[in-house]
Every structure is written in structure tokens, then in C-alpha cells.
Scaffold this motif. Structure first.
Motif, PDB file in Angstrom:
ATOM      1  N   PHE A 182     -10.674  -8.331  28.261  1.00  0.00           N
ATOM      2  CA  PHE A 182     -10.510  -9.757  27.995  1.00  0.00           C
ATOM      3  C   PHE A 182     -11.431 -10.146  26.843  1.00  0.00           C
ATOM      4  O   PHE A 182     -12.423  -9.457  26.550  1.00  0.00           O
ATOM      5  CB  PHE A 182     -10.821 -10.609  29.223  1.00  0.00           C
ATOM      6  N   VAL A 203      -5.654 -13.051  27.755  1.00  0.00           N
ATOM      7  CA  VAL A 203      -5.050 -12.333  28.869  1.00  0.00           C
ATOM      8  C   VAL A 203      -4.034 -11.355  28.287  1.00  0.00           C
ATOM      9  O   VAL A 203      -3.112 -11.767  27.577  1.00  0.00           O
ATOM     10  CB  VAL A 203      -4.356 -13.294  29.859  1.00  0.00           C
ATOM     11  N   ALA A 207      -0.944  -8.247  32.694  1.00  0.00           N
ATOM     12  CA  ALA A 207      -2.218  -8.259  33.424  1.00  0.00           C
ATOM     13  C   ALA A 207      -1.982  -8.360  34.922  1.00  0.00           C
ATOM     14  O   ALA A 207      -1.118  -9.122  35.384  1.00  0.00           O
ATOM     15  CB  ALA A 207      -3.073  -9.416  32.945  1.00  0.00           C
ATOM     16  N   TYR A 274      -6.108 -20.462  27.998  1.00  0.00           N
ATOM     17  CA  TYR A 274      -5.764 -19.054  27.791  1.00  0.00           C
ATOM     18  C   TYR A 274      -4.918 -18.901  26.527  1.00  0.00           C
ATOM     19  O   TYR A 274      -4.232 -19.827  26.094  1.00  0.00           O
ATOM     20  CB  TYR A 274      -4.969 -18.496  28.972  1.00  0.00           C
TER      21      TYR A 274
END
Length: 468
Positions: A182, A203, A207, A274
Motif C-alpha cells: 500500500f 489499494v 486486494a 482511496y
């Protein structure tokens, strides 16, 4: 005098609970020190509200005594005047016994008293629902955060961003079964006049250890381009899907980049933002880098992994998910246990006091009527059932109202606890409503049984003679 005694007890209990809550907050937020300050005006305000509430409750009774002339007060009380209900529905009334009809007529004769007693009892139910729902919410939060989203055993963080080749080195460490990289980069996220300083996390595609959960808490893949933001971030910055956010990179000479918002997801911890790993690398502009690795491990090799981590200068920290989960549960559950104990004690006191006072008032008003029933040949159980039915009707009436109030109180607690650190999900299981009602019903039953003993011990001669 009763109000003054209660104020004195409340002041002492509030002082003790205030010190305890301050110490709990200091441990939870790791403050070096946190002082519980006592302010005289707070005690004065609390005392004034309590005294006014007590006097307001007694105002009508006091006024009726003051307004009554001595000549009228010396006369025997006039019989209670009842009205006709359910006229023309004789078949409906035949379904009830005469004693039940007597109880129903008395409840309808005093509708305000009935409703206020039910409201007082419902507040006890609402307090219990508000206290107990925390266990449901925290259990759901722990399951979501530590078992659905963050599923790794250990999070290894580097001192400086490393080349993706470092992932292979971590995967070869003792006990490591699976490793996922990450990257995090600090930014200031802006939209219109609002801004927040936070971290964008990458991410990787596919994942499995750190997953993004949508609003329905189902795992989703990060979009190839754009920002994926949590509901909390979307609310704070007033952003929706399709809006363009201004991203100021704090590590790269404060370069500013415009990035669209492509999805909104759920997150109960922090201000989550993210991006897909390649998209974040392109945004930062220094090529592929990783800030750390999330790994699952063989528990029997944990000591060996610790040894390697300590001997590797590139690592800044190693965070065990199990330890984080344990500390989270211990701190939250301690807080919940304290507050639940306080709310439960308050609910028991409220229920017992409301039901007992209501029963004693009714017994005082209807002692002659109940004694007359005994003289007419009714058993102690039949006579007691008149009063117990009235109390039971009020307690049952209070349950749905208490559930509704408890639901609203719990929702307000969830909204009040929302912060940038964490958010409590609003979850109330059906068992919580059932447990709250069960506690209130048990306490109300105990209170009613105490009054029932008084009914069984009525001195018929003295009661009938006194009322003549």
C-alpha cells in the motif's frame, strides 16, 4: 425535602461520575493530563431544573389543597363521576369481567394520569435501549473494520517510501503467508470553500487483506481513475460523485492537482480516501512506490518475524491487528459498561418509582372501593387484580412508546459521537428492545407486588369506617 435529598445525592454521584469519565477520556485519547473542572453554576442549574421539575409535578395537588375552602374540605369526598364509554357495544363488554371493566373505567376516568405514567415508564425503556444499543453497534463496527475491511494480521510500515521490489523481500520473511503493498501520501483535499488535511491510500487491484466496502458493506474494486471517498469525507466537503476535488500534495512542493470523485464508500474509522495504486503513482508523479505492506502470518512464526523486523532499519513500525482490536474493544467496552450501568440504574429507579407511586396513589384513592369488594365476597387475588390490571395496562402501553423514543435517542447518540476519528454505526437488534422491555417489566412487577401485599393486608373495618 425529597427534591433536596435527591439533589444532594445527584450532585455527589455526578461529581464521582465526572471524575471517572474524565479519566476514561484521558486514557482513550492518550492525553498527558485531563482535568475535571467543577463549576458552581452547573450544579446550580442542575439543582434548579430538578427542583422545578419536582414542584411542577406537585403544583396541581398543591393548588387543589390551597384553593379548597375549609368548609368543603371537612365534608366527605363526593363520589367519582364516570362517563359512559362503548355505548351500544354490550357484546364487546361481555368479553371482560366486571373487575376488568372497573379497571378500564378508572384508567379512562384519569386519562392524563394514565398517559403521564405510561410516558414515565416509556422513558425507562428508552434509556435502556439507548444504553444497550451500543453493544450492537460496537460488535457490528468491530466485525466490519477488523474482519471485513482490514483483514491483515500485521501492518508493516517503512520509514521512507520503497521500490515495489521491497514487496518480494517482505513476502520472503519468516511466517509471512500473504503480502499486499500500500502507499499513503498526505494531502489537503479541497472542494469549494471547504478543506481537510488527510491521507490518500492506495489499494491494489484484487486486494483481499485491505478491502474497500461500498455503502452496502460489500467489497468493491477501486476505480482505475479518480478518488474513492468515504461518506464522512463526502459530508464534510459537500462532495458527490462527479465533483472535482482539488488535491494539494504536501510532499511534492505542494503541487495542486484536480481529481474527480468517482465513488463514495463506507468507512467507520478516520477520513478514508482511496485511489487505485497506479492512479496514485501517477498523481504523485515519482513512479511506483510503496509505503508499507499488509501481511497475514503463521502465528507460530510471529517471534521470528519480530526479530527480522527489529533488525531491518527500513521498517518504521509493525502494527498487530489483533492487539489493535483488543485495545479497541477494551477501551470502548469499558466506556459502554460504565454508561450502561448508569443508565440501567436510572431506568430501574424510574420504573420502580413511577409504578410504585402510581400504585400507592390508586390504592389511597380506592381503598374503600377495594375493601368493599372484599366484603362482597371477592378473594384477595380478585381484588388485587383490579389494581394490577391497571398497572399492567400502563406498562404494556409504555413499551412501544419506549422503543420509539429509544430509537430516536440512540440515533441522536450516534450523530453526537460522529468525528474525524471514528463513527459508530447505527445498529439496534431486536433482542435489545426485548431486553429493555424485560428489565422494565420485571422491575414494574416487583413494584406492583409490593403494593399487592398492602392490598392483601387492608384492614377492612378501619378503611370502611374511616371513609364513612
Amino acid at each position: 425535602m425529597i427534591a433536596l435529598i435527591g439533589i444532594a445525592i445527584g450532585a455527589g454521584a455526578g461529581n464521582w461520575l465526572g471524575h471517572g469519565l474524565t479519566a476514561l477520556y484521558a486514557r482513550f485519547y492518550s492525553f498527558p493530563f485531563l482535568i475535571f473542572r467543577q463549576s458552581l453554576d452547573l450544579y446550580a442549574i442542575a439543582a434548579a431544573i430538578s427542583a422545578l421539575a419536582a414542584l411542577a409535578g406537585a403544583t396541581r395537588a398543591i393548588w387543589s389543597v390551597v384553593a379548597l375552602s375549609p368548609a368543603v374540605a371537612m365534608r366527605p369526598p363526593a363520589p367519582v363521576r364516570y362517563r359512559t364509554f362503548f355505548s351500544g357495544s354490550g357484546r364487546l363488554l361481555t368479553a371482560f369481567s366486571q373487575l376488568t371493566i372497573m379497571a378500564l373505567r378508572h384508567l379512562m376516568r384519569w386519562p392524563l394520569r394514565t398517559l403521564l405514567t405510561a410516558l414515565g415508564t416509556s422513558l425507562a425503556v428508552a434509556l435502556l435501549v439507548t444504553a444497550l444499543f451500543s453493544f450492537d453497534s460496537v460488535a457490528f463496527m468491530v466485525d466490519t473494520v477488523f474482519f471485513r475491511a482490514e483483514r491483515q494480521d500485521v501492518t508493516l510500515s517503512f520509514r521512507l517510501a520503497q521500490s515495489p521490489r521491497a514487496l518480494q523481500s517482505v513476502a520472503a520473511m519468516p511466517g509471512v503467508l500473504r503480502a499486499e503493498p500500500f502507499r499513503v501520501t498526505p494531502v489537503i483535499l479541497r472542494h469549494n470553500h471547504r478543506e481537510r488535511r488527510l491521507v490518500i491510500s492506495s489499494v491494489p487491484q484484487g486486494a483481499d487483506l485491505a478491502r474497500i466496502l461500498d455503502l452496502d458493506l460489500d467489497p468493491v474494486e477501486p476505480p482505475i481513475v479518480g478518488l474513492t471517498i468515504s461518506e464522512r469525507v463526502a459530508s464534510l466537503l459537500d462532495m458527490r460523485i462527479g465533483d472535482v476535488a482539488e488535491v494539494e500534495l504536501l510532499e511534492k512542493a505542494r503541487r495542486v492537482v484536480l481529481v474527480p470523485v468517482t465513488s463514495i464508500v463506507q468507512s467507520y474509522v478516520g477520513l478514508a480516501v482511496y485511489m487505485q495504486a497506479d492512479a496514485l503513482d501517477r498523481l504523485v508523479g515519482d513512479g511506483p512506490r510503496i509505503s508499507g505492506v499488509r501481511v497475514t502470518i503463521n502465528p507460530s512464526r510471529l517471534a521470528d518475524l519480530y526479530t527480522v523486523v527489529k533488525q531491518t532499519p527500513a521498517f518504521a513500525s509493525a502494527a498487530l491487528q489483533s492487539i489493535s482490536r483488543q485495545h479497541f474493544r477494551e477501551t470502548i467496552e469499558e466506556n459502554i459498561t460504565i454508561m450502561t450501568s448508569v443508565y440501567t440504574a436510572l431506568a430501574v429507579i424510574i420504573t420502580f418509582g413511577v409504578v410504585y407511586n402510581s400504585a400507592r396513589i390508586q390504592l389511597s384513592e380506592r381503598a374503600r372501593e377495594l375493601a368493599s369488594l372484599r366484603v362482597l365476597g371477592f378473594t384477595k387475588g380478585e381484588v388485587s387484580s383490579v389494581l394490577l390490571f391497571e398497572l399492567g395496562f400502563v406498562v404494556v402501553l409504555a413499551q412501544p412508546l419506549g422503543w420509539i423514543l429509544g430509537y430516536l435517542f440512540s440515533w441522536s447518540v450516534v450523530k453526537g459521537f460522529e468525528s474525524d476519528l471514528f463513527r459508530i454505526p447505527f445498529i439496534i437488534n431486536r433482542a435489545t428492545f426485548a431486553i429493555a422491555s424485560l428489565i422494565v417489566v420485571c422491575v414494574a412487577t416487583l413494584s406492583a407486588l409490593i403494593v399487592r401485599r398492602r392490598i392483601d393486608r387492608l384492614d377492612l373495618v378501619r378503611v370502611l369506617k374511616t371513609r364513612e
